[in-house]
Design a protein around this motif. Structure first.
Motif, PDB file in Angstrom:
ATOM      1  N   CYS A   7       0.930  -1.269   0.049  1.00 41.97           N
ATOM      2  CA  CYS A   7       0.034   0.019   0.116  1.00 41.97           C
ATOM      3  C   CYS A   7       0.691   1.184   0.093  1.00 41.97           C
ATOM      4  O   CYS A   7       0.532   2.054  -0.737  1.00 41.97           O
ATOM      5  CB  CYS A   7      -1.087  -0.172   1.078  1.00 41.97           C
ATOM      6  SG  CYS A   7      -0.114   0.247   2.802  1.00 41.97           S
ATOM      7  N   GLU A   8       1.860   1.153   0.756  1.00 40.69           N
ATOM      8  CA  GLU A   8       3.086   2.517   0.475  1.00 40.69           C
ATOM      9  C   GLU A   8       3.557   2.604  -0.835  1.00 40.69           C
ATOM     10  O   GLU A   8       3.969   3.749  -1.161  1.00 40.69           O
ATOM     11  CB  GLU A   8       3.990   2.098   1.664  1.00 40.69           C
ATOM     12  CG  GLU A   8       3.534   2.318   3.155  1.00 40.69           C
ATOM     13  CD  GLU A   8       4.585   1.608   3.935  1.00 40.69           C
ATOM     14  OE1 GLU A   8       4.611   2.089   5.167  1.00 40.69           O
ATOM     15  OE2 GLU A   8       5.560   0.784   3.680  1.00 40.69           O
ATOM     16  N   ARG A  39      -4.315   2.790   3.353  1.00 38.67           N
ATOM     17  CA  ARG A  39      -3.428   3.711   3.343  1.00 38.67           C
ATOM     18  C   ARG A  39      -2.691   4.060   2.219  1.00 38.67           C
ATOM     19  O   ARG A  39      -1.749   4.816   2.277  1.00 38.67           O
ATOM     20  CB  ARG A  39      -2.365   3.391   4.424  1.00 38.67           C
ATOM     21  CG  ARG A  39      -2.984   3.117   5.967  1.00 38.67           C
ATOM     22  CD  ARG A  39      -1.803   2.803   6.991  1.00 38.67           C
ATOM     23  NE  ARG A  39      -1.344   1.383   6.737  1.00 38.67           N
ATOM     24  CZ  ARG A  39      -0.187   0.987   6.339  1.00 38.67           C
ATOM     25  NH1 ARG A  39       0.835   2.041   5.916  1.00 38.67           N
ATOM     26  NH2 ARG A  39       0.288   0.039   6.122  1.00 38.67           N
ATOM     27  N   SER A  40      -3.459   3.814   0.944  1.00 38.75           N
ATOM     28  CA  SER A  40      -2.746   3.862  -0.172  1.00 38.75           C
ATOM     29  C   SER A  40      -2.875   5.457  -0.709  1.00 38.75           C
ATOM     30  O   SER A  40      -2.170   5.493  -1.732  1.00 38.75           O
ATOM     31  CB  SER A  40      -3.125   3.135  -1.106  1.00 38.75           C
ATOM     32  OG  SER A  40      -4.654   3.268  -1.526  1.00 38.75           O
ATOM     33  N   PRO A 151       5.299  -5.125  -3.964  1.00 35.74           N
ATOM     34  CA  PRO A 151       5.536  -3.678  -3.459  1.00 35.74           C
ATOM     35  C   PRO A 151       6.054  -2.986  -4.474  1.00 35.74           C
ATOM     36  O   PRO A 151       5.589  -1.701  -4.850  1.00 35.74           O
ATOM     37  CB  PRO A 151       6.451  -3.635  -2.219  1.00 35.74           C
ATOM     38  CG  PRO A 151       6.044  -4.816  -1.597  1.00 35.74           C
ATOM     39  CD  PRO A 151       5.757  -5.918  -2.765  1.00 35.74           C
ATOM     40  N   ALA A 152       7.147  -3.418  -5.100  1.00 39.07           N
ATOM     41  CA  ALA A 152       7.892  -2.451  -6.112  1.00 39.07           C
ATOM     42  C   ALA A 152       7.191  -2.249  -7.478  1.00 39.07           C
ATOM     43  O   ALA A 152       6.847  -1.322  -7.833  1.00 39.07           O
ATOM     44  CB  ALA A 152       8.946  -3.073  -6.577  1.00 39.07           C
ATOM     45  N   ASP A 153       6.188  -3.403  -7.790  1.00 41.37           N
ATOM     46  CA  ASP A 153       5.328  -3.317  -8.943  1.00 41.37           C
ATOM     47  C   ASP A 153       4.004  -2.460  -8.479  1.00 41.37           C
ATOM     48  O   ASP A 153       3.634  -1.831  -9.386  1.00 41.37           O
ATOM     49  CB  ASP A 153       4.802  -4.731  -9.572  1.00 41.37           C
ATOM     50  CG  ASP A 153       5.979  -5.313 -10.528  1.00 41.37           C
ATOM     51  OD1 ASP A 153       6.860  -4.312 -10.793  1.00 41.37           O
ATOM     52  OD2 ASP A 153       5.944  -6.340 -10.799  1.00 41.37           O
ATOM     53  N   TYR A 177      -1.836  -5.515   0.719  1.00 38.57           N
ATOM     54  CA  TYR A 177      -1.681  -4.098   1.130  1.00 38.57           C
ATOM     55  C   TYR A 177      -0.355  -4.352   2.388  1.00 38.57           C
ATOM     56  O   TYR A 177       0.370  -3.412   2.360  1.00 38.57           O
ATOM     57  CB  TYR A 177      -2.691  -3.362   1.726  1.00 38.57           C
ATOM     58  CG  TYR A 177      -3.495  -2.605   0.787  1.00 38.57           C
ATOM     59  CD1 TYR A 177      -3.351  -3.150  -0.613  1.00 38.57           C
ATOM     60  CD2 TYR A 177      -4.453  -1.698   1.040  1.00 38.57           C
ATOM     61  CE1 TYR A 177      -4.244  -2.457  -1.663  1.00 38.57           C
ATOM     62  CE2 TYR A 177      -5.119  -0.960   0.006  1.00 38.57           C
ATOM     63  CZ  TYR A 177      -4.992  -1.345  -1.221  1.00 38.57           C
ATOM     64  OH  TYR A 177      -5.607  -0.497  -2.417  1.00 38.57           O
ATOM     65  N   GLU A 178      -0.582  -5.323   3.057  1.00 31.68           N
ATOM     66  CA  GLU A 178       0.589  -5.164   4.206  1.00 31.68           C
ATOM     67  C   GLU A 178       1.768  -5.933   3.742  1.00 31.68           C
ATOM     68  O   GLU A 178       2.810  -6.100   4.583  1.00 31.68           O
ATOM     69  CB  GLU A 178      -0.143  -6.031   5.496  1.00 31.68           C
ATOM     70  CG  GLU A 178      -1.311  -5.595   6.104  1.00 31.68           C
ATOM     71  CD  GLU A 178      -1.215  -3.996   6.153  1.00 31.68           C
ATOM     72  OE1 GLU A 178      -0.308  -3.459   6.973  1.00 31.68           O
ATOM     73  OE2 GLU A 178      -2.213  -3.168   5.652  1.00 31.68           O
ATOM     74  N   LEU A 179       1.949  -6.644   2.670  1.00 30.71           N
ATOM     75  CA  LEU A 179       3.185  -7.349   2.027  1.00 30.71           C
ATOM     76  C   LEU A 179       4.230  -6.187   2.108  1.00 30.71           C
ATOM     77  O   LEU A 179       4.149  -5.086   1.625  1.00 30.71           O
ATOM     78  CB  LEU A 179       2.789  -7.860   0.683  1.00 30.71           C
ATOM     79  CG  LEU A 179       3.985  -8.470  -0.140  1.00 30.71           C
ATOM     80  CD1 LEU A 179       4.495  -9.696   0.775  1.00 30.71           C
ATOM     81  CD2 LEU A 179       3.681  -8.777  -1.360  1.00 30.71           C
ATOM     82  N   GLU A 180       5.369  -6.646   2.617  1.00 32.53           N
ATOM     83  CA  GLU A 180       6.613  -5.600   2.573  1.00 32.53           C
ATOM     84  C   GLU A 180       7.832  -6.368   1.987  1.00 32.53           C
ATOM     85  O   GLU A 180       7.948  -7.566   1.939  1.00 32.53           O
ATOM     86  CB  GLU A 180       7.126  -5.568   4.262  1.00 32.53           C
ATOM     87  CG  GLU A 180       7.970  -4.420   4.219  1.00 32.53           C
ATOM     88  CD  GLU A 180       8.175  -4.028   5.764  1.00 32.53           C
ATOM     89  OE1 GLU A 180       7.666  -2.866   6.198  1.00 32.53           O
ATOM     90  OE2 GLU A 180       8.704  -4.853   6.491  1.00 32.53           O
TER      91      GLU A 180
END
Length: 329
Positions: A7-8, A39-40, A151-153, A177-180
């Protein structure tokens, strides 16, 4: 490299494109809400102003039509639909308008815009709040369709989509969304140069997937490693136009294909992956017939125990993979 959640990554993409292009604006429902789109999009209205981050009434068709008009007049809009289910109400604008303008006007103009559709299911939300309709829209010529799984994509595909001269449907999944993960600095990328990505190499089985299904595939591949099975994972990333070259290349090596998709089987993307491989590899390259794991052919249930049986799991993939490897020895 920076640690970043999925999400970040989306938020970072909005910040990047809006800082670098004053023509870029966001429009849709709940954009000023602290929870509506996760939180996007936190704080974007305060950073860029409510004249560029526009919270609209509930009218999917009108909001998308406004974005198309803005795009045809030189803006770079991102229209946000917090649920793909209700984006159906804007399908005329997406399919008959945005995707068709370039063709109908001989290439003289095209609405360079992004439609962001969010997959938001689970939590006993039921049949009208749980659909991933990517296969519908990937069927449409003139509309690029992307589904980030990392997250990168999540960041980079959105940046590339905004900079594309074509209308792009960007589909993100709240289950991710919580994947880091570690993410490199952002950069400009030509969306037309992007395609599937090999996220894990292997020699016994290839799993083709997209979005959240890719995360399931990676977790399953790790579990299969403990069983002595070497599993490759190919993340589709771009569903339209879909380039099957990398998937075919992997299957030629492994001899087995398992397609995993978060949509239904009939006319679904899992079937498209299988067809693309079968059409492009020699029969002798296959050790066993391809297989697929999809949703059951039924609307999503509301009951929590039924949801647990409805959505594919890592265990489902492991079980199917072990069966395919045993059959193809």
């Amino acid at each position: 490299m920076t640690k970043m959640q999925y999400c970040e990554g989306i938020l970072a993409a909005f910040e990047y494109v809006m800082e670098n292009d004053p023509r870029c604006l966001a429009i849709g429902q709940g954009l000023w809400s602290p929870w509506y789109v996760g939180r996007s999009m936190d704080g974007l209205d305060k950073k860029f102003g409510k004249n560029r981050v526009i919270d609209t009434p509930v009218s999917e068709q009108a909001t998308t039509g406004i974005a198309i008009g803005a795009a045809l007049n030189g803006y770079k809009p991102i229209v946000i639909h917090p649920r793909m289910d209700f984006m159906i109400l804007a399908t005329d604008q997406i399919v008959n308008q945005a995707a068709k303008w370039r063709h109908m006007l001989g290439g003289a103009t095209s609405p360079a815009m992004v439609i962001r559709g969010i997959v938001n299911r689970g939590g006993e939300q039921g049949a009208q709040h749980s659909q991933a309709l990517h296969s519908w829209y990937a069927h449409i010529p003139g509309l690029r369709v992307v589904m980030p799984a990392t997250p990168a994509d999540a960041r980079d595909l959105l940046i590339a989509a905004v900079q594309s001269p074509d209308p792009v449907l960007y589909i993100d999944d709240r289950w991710l969304y919580e994947l880091e993960d570690d993410v490199p600095p952002p950069c400009d990328v030509d969306l037309s140069s992007l395609g599937p990505q090999l996220l894990r190499d292997g020699s016994d089985l290839t799993i083709g997937a997209a979005s959240y299904s890719t995360r399931l595939a990676l977790d399953a591949a790790q579990a299969l490693h403990t069983h002595g099975v070497s599993c490759a994972v190919v993340d589709a990333r771009v569903l339209n136009p879909f380039d099957p070259g990398l998937l075919r290349q992997s299957v030629r090596r492994t001899g087995r294909l398992l397609a995993v998709d978060g949509g239904w089987e009939t006319c679904g993307f899992a079937g498209e992956m299988i067809a693309a491989v079968v059409e492009g590899v020699e029969p002798r390259d296959l050790r066993t017939k391809p297989a697929r794991i999809t949703l059951p052919h039924a609307p999503a249930p509301t009951s929590k125990p039924l949801e647990a049986a409805y959505y594919p799991t890592v265990s489902d993939i492991v079980e199917m993979a072990l069966s395919m490897v045993a059959e193809g020895k």
